[in-house]
Design a protein around this motif. Structure first.
Motif, PDB file in Angstrom:
ATOM      1  N   ASN A 125       0.819  -1.210   0.000  1.00 45.03           N
ATOM      2  CA  ASN A 125       0.000   0.000   0.000  1.00 45.03           C
ATOM      3  C   ASN A 125       0.855   1.263   0.000  1.00 45.03           C
ATOM      4  O   ASN A 125       2.080   1.203   0.038  1.00 45.03           O
ATOM      5  N   PRO A 155       1.022   5.830   4.758  1.00 45.93           N
ATOM      6  CA  PRO A 155      -0.124   6.047   5.642  1.00 45.93           C
ATOM      7  C   PRO A 155      -0.326   7.492   6.056  1.00 45.93           C
ATOM      8  O   PRO A 155      -1.387   7.835   6.579  1.00 45.93           O
ATOM      9  N   ASN A 176       2.696  -0.954   4.436  1.00 43.84           N
ATOM     10  CA  ASN A 176       2.592   0.472   4.137  1.00 43.84           C
ATOM     11  C   ASN A 176       3.957   0.956   3.637  1.00 43.84           C
ATOM     12  O   ASN A 176       4.990   0.584   4.193  1.00 43.84           O
TER      13      ASN A 176
END
Length: 360
Positions: free
Chosen positions: A168, A171, A198
């Motif tokens: 991903n 954050p 992340n």
């Protein structure tokens, strides 16, 4: 659909690499009789900011307001630097600010400082916190859904219960959980999400480290697909897979339609990217900024409203992203003039382009 609301969660503050504080750069300076629009972009790690967003916004501002001046600064992924840049623009009397925020929480005080000085702030691409006057972006939930749906198609028979690694975004960006949530809504009942990472700064090298760790922990044979949040992350993922001699490569997603990513798609290394027609976003941001600088409202320029963690009913325009695979490069990116076939089809890729029908 003015009443439609989207709750975009703010991310946690992430550590960033220390860089020297940068002031306003090329294009800076206040207009003598006209209006001054401050443009604050977050980084150079993702090619689109400098190559697409900046020149398109500057061009559209000039088309809408010939005597407007654009002050520009790039934060290089550093929230403290962006605070300094934003506060400098406030001090120098900017009429309005277009802010693509590095870290919403860290910049909240600067957004409030702008409001105290009567300077509207348009949140661009990422939803800022504090009293912003407008927001323009692509629908992040739809970005994630497009990635998830494409990944399942690319996995074929393994989409039924196969193993997926999610790499991903950062954050600290409010878009990262937005994308991830959209992707999970598609994947969660179909596949096993074996690992989820992340990626600080959306950096290729950090993504490479995550993917290397996943391969080491899981073994290459359990990884049937990789949900990479954007093209910079996809580059690191693919580099790690190739370094581990994984063959064939599992399908890997992306976002932003970077030229290198499009070439990887042609070559079969990356399965897809999400194309966000940048001109739609830059035109909308420029129109909002010029309207606010002139003291006008945004009613004719927005289509919905969103809630941030600090502000409800922010006037917003959310645009539709587009999935791009080998089969659709020609009728999306080439048709829209983002890249020419000659730019995509280097001599090394000429035969691959011919195979997928990407010809002059």
């Amino acid at each position: 659909m003015r009443g439609r609301r989207w709750r975009v969660a703010a991310g946690l503050i992430a550590g960033v690499m220390a860089v020297s504080l940068a002031g306003c750069t090329e294009g800076s300076g206040e207009g003598e009789d006209g209006l001054t629009i401050g443009l604050l972009l977050p980084s150079r790690a993702v090619p689109r900011w400098e190559q697409s967003d900046k020149p398109l916004i500057e061009k559209r501002v000039k088309e809408l307001c010939s005597d407007c001046t654009v002050m520009y600064a790039n934060a290089e992924n550093d929230a403290a630097s962006q605070r300094q840049q934003m506060n400098s623009m406030i001090t120098r009397g900017a009429s309005v600010l277009i802010l693509d925020v590095v870290d919403p929480k860290a910049l909240r005080s600067s957004v409030r400082a702008a409001a105290r000085e009567g300077i509207p702030v348009v949140a661009y691409d990422r939803l800022a916190e504090g009293p912003i006057s407008g927001f323009v972006s692509f629908d992040g939930g739809e970005v994630g859904r497009l990635q998830g749906e494409a990944l399942l198609r690319g996995m074929g028979a393994r989409a039924d219960g196969g193993g997926v690694v999610m790499v991903n975004g950062d954050p600290s960006s409010p878009n990262a959980p937005w994308y991830e949530g959209g992707a999970r809504s598609v994947l969660q009942d179909k596949v096993q999400i074996l690992k989820s990472y992340n990626t600080l700064g959306w950096r290729t090298e950090n993504a490479h480290d995550h993917m290397s760790a996943a391969i080491s922990d899981l073994g290459p044979n359990r990884i049937d697909g990789v949900l990479a949040a954007n093209d910079s992350i996809a580059a690191g993922v693919i580099s790690a897979l190739k370094s581990a001699r994984v063959s064939p490569l599992p399908p890997v997603t992306g976002q932003d339609a970077d030229l290198d990513a499009v070439r990887r798609i042609v070559d079969g290394e990356q399965y897809m990217t999400v194309y966000k027609p940048f001109r739609q976003e830059t035109d909308a941001a420029a129109a909002m900024a010029v309207a606010l600088a002139r003291g006008n409202d945004l009613d004719a320029l927005v289509t919905t409203s969103v809630d941030s963690p600090t502000t409800k009913d922010v006037p917003a325009r959310l645009l539709d992203p587009v999935s791009v695979t080998q089969d659709t490069i020609g009728r999306t990116l080439v048709r829209d003039g983002v890249y020419t076939i000659d730019q995509i089809c280097t001599p090394k890729l000429r035969s691959a382009c011919d195979r997928i029908g990407l010809t002059r």
